[in-house]
Design a protein around this motif. Structure first.
Motif: not given
Length: 132
Positions: A19-25, A54-59, A61-62, A90-95
């Motif tokens: 869901y995180l990778q889909e941006g689906n809060l 919701q508040k714990a995860f909304e940050g 999504l970006e 893991i960030a999209p850049d792999g870090s």
């Protein structure tokens, strides 16, 4: 969007990650029990209920990171489970953005899947910390 349902407690983190990778809060929040407590960030009072989840995860999504969870303990009794896992964000850049060892209590949800009732990504809080 795809609906992800954890058929076993150990699958909850994978569903949250999807869901995180889909941006689906809303999807992320669906992986939590309505009475949940989320102990994140670790230095803040717990987030309570679905609004708290919701508040714990909304940050996150970006960034849309991936969560890797290696569940090394799962104890299930009826509609409740205790989980322990080593995890990494893991960030999209792999870090690696964050990592730790979690303790969670999961509960069966109305949809037949599993969701977090108590989510402690950095382990359970100490006794001197307010829990509700």
């Amino acid at each position: 969007m795809t609906q992800h349902i954890a058929q076993q407690p150990r699958e909850i983190a994978d569903c949250v990650s999807a869901y995180l990778q889909e941006g689906n809060l809303d999807g992320i929040v669906s992986m939590f029990h309505p009475d949940c407590l989320v102990f994140f960030p670790p230095d803040a009072p717990p987030s309570v209920g679905l609004d708290g989840a919701q508040k714990a995860f909304e940050g996150f999504l970006e960034v849309r990171p991936k969560i890797e969870s290696d569940v090394f303990s799962e104890v299930v009794t009826g509609d409740t489970a205790l989980l322990r896992a080593n995890w990494r964000v893991i960030a999209p850049d792999g870090s690696v953005m964050a990592e730790g060892q979690s303790t969670e209590v999961a509960k069966k949800l109305d949809n037949g899947g599993w969701g977090y009732l108590i989510d402690c990504p950095n382990g359970p809080p100490s006794l001197d910390r307010e829990t509700t």
